[in-house]
Design an enzyme around this catalytic site. Sequence first.
Site, PDB file in Angstrom:
ATOM      1  N   THR A   1       1.073   7.534  -1.043  1.00  0.00           N
ATOM      2  CA  THR A   1       1.867   8.745  -1.196  1.00  0.00           C
ATOM      3  C   THR A   1       1.634   9.340  -2.577  1.00  0.00           C
ATOM      4  O   THR A   1       1.670   8.626  -3.582  1.00  0.00           O
ATOM      5  CB  THR A   1       3.364   8.434  -1.008  1.00  0.00           C
ATOM      6  OG1 THR A   1       3.561   7.898   0.304  1.00  0.00           O
ATOM      7  CG2 THR A   1       4.207   9.693  -1.164  1.00  0.00           C
TER       8      THR A   1
ATOM      9  N   ARG B   1       0.790  -1.240   0.000  1.00  0.00           N
ATOM     10  CA  ARG B   1       0.000   0.000   0.000  1.00  0.00           C
ATOM     11  C   ARG B   1       0.820   1.287   0.000  1.00  0.00           C
ATOM     12  O   ARG B   1       0.255   2.366  -0.179  1.00  0.00           O
ATOM     13  CB  ARG B   1      -0.971   0.063   1.188  1.00  0.00           C
ATOM     14  CG  ARG B   1      -2.272  -0.652   0.944  1.00  0.00           C
ATOM     15  CD  ARG B   1      -3.444   0.063   1.586  1.00  0.00           C
ATOM     16  NE  ARG B   1      -3.416   0.044   3.026  1.00  0.00           N
ATOM     17  CZ  ARG B   1      -4.335   0.638   3.777  1.00  0.00           C
ATOM     18  NH1 ARG B   1      -5.344   1.288   3.219  1.00  0.00           N
ATOM     19  NH2 ARG B   1      -4.254   0.590   5.087  1.00  0.00           N
ATOM     20  N   ASP B   2       2.127   1.230   0.209  1.00  0.00           N
ATOM     21  CA  ASP B   2       2.898   2.475   0.185  1.00  0.00           C
ATOM     22  C   ASP B   2       4.302   2.217  -0.353  1.00  0.00           C
ATOM     23  O   ASP B   2       5.301   2.629   0.246  1.00  0.00           O
ATOM     24  CB  ASP B   2       2.959   3.092   1.579  1.00  0.00           C
ATOM     25  CG  ASP B   2       3.344   4.573   1.552  1.00  0.00           C
ATOM     26  OD1 ASP B   2       3.146   5.216   0.491  1.00  0.00           O
ATOM     27  OD2 ASP B   2       3.815   5.084   2.581  1.00  0.00           O
ATOM     28  N   VAL B   3       4.379   1.548  -1.492  1.00  0.00           N
ATOM     29  CA  VAL B   3       5.664   1.286  -2.145  1.00  0.00           C
ATOM     30  C   VAL B   3       6.191   2.602  -2.716  1.00  0.00           C
ATOM     31  O   VAL B   3       5.504   3.273  -3.490  1.00  0.00           O
ATOM     32  CB  VAL B   3       5.507   0.244  -3.271  1.00  0.00           C
ATOM     33  CG1 VAL B   3       6.817   0.063  -4.028  1.00  0.00           C
ATOM     34  CG2 VAL B   3       5.029  -1.092  -2.699  1.00  0.00           C
TER      35      VAL B   3
END
Length: 306
Positions: free
Chosen positions: A146, A107-109
């Site tokens: 992000t 979910r936040d690579v």
Amino acid sequence: MQDIPYAHAFLSSGCCPDELAGLLFQVALLSRIHHRNLVTFLGYSQQDGKNILVYEFMHNGTLKEHLRGGPNDVKITSWVKRLEIAEDAAKGIEYLHTGCSPTIIHRDVKSSNILLDKNMRAKVADFGLSKPAVDGSHVSSIVRGTVGYLDPEYYISQQLTEKSDIYSFGVILLELISGHEPISSDNFGLNCRNIVAWARSHIESGNIDAIIDASLDTGYDLQSVWKIAEVGIMCVKPKGAQRPTISEVLKEIQDAIAIEVQREAPQVQQLMSKRSMGSVSINTDNSVDLEQNASFDEMLMRPGLR
């Protein structure tokens, strides 16, 4: 949330039942994830009213720092090293997607969540937002991520799948080629602030040189850059169904590395033919001077030959 670089992550200062349940779920999730390309979870504690997740220390910080450079950060200018980092990160994500049951979606690579150890090998970090997929399909959740890396399809539908991680990883591949951050008012020309739109326009027009980081060491094979550019653009397709799996992305990265290895093979063969000579002088990007008594294995360990 407060960050302690590369080692700790504060979760919250409260301890209400919902937060405690969330913490216990997160600890249980992290405790069963073990892979050489994922930052190791060491445990958690409560200090000064804060719930803390503790991870291994990563000596060389984040990929983001080494792509942008700075007063205290050494910029990675070797294309092969960037490919190796991409391979390491892809292996970590592949484990989350295919080696865990159910699938874990990060979910936040992003490049600041790819950390480098003392040997400059990459590990994926920060599973604070990770979610297990439901029946291998998708998760309905509040959108997290992000700006610049966030999958537009996920943002619109609020349906999270592993293909959302693929979109984010595609952005990282474009970062590795260009050295640019995902969102910028200065790097992508007029009326364009997004690396995806900027890179796509140049790649589709066949102008790969326009997006290659000018600070990269010379001597790389343009074919390997094209391979990464093409798979990067596939990763950021508008629809998740159009994107490759992480295993398919990993294969393309490994093929790009193989191209670079093949390019360097004649140099190694030249060393083999001259190993009985007193010294060897080779004109490459990294000049190599080998002593009289240097073994062939020592030759291959030199930075310019890896």
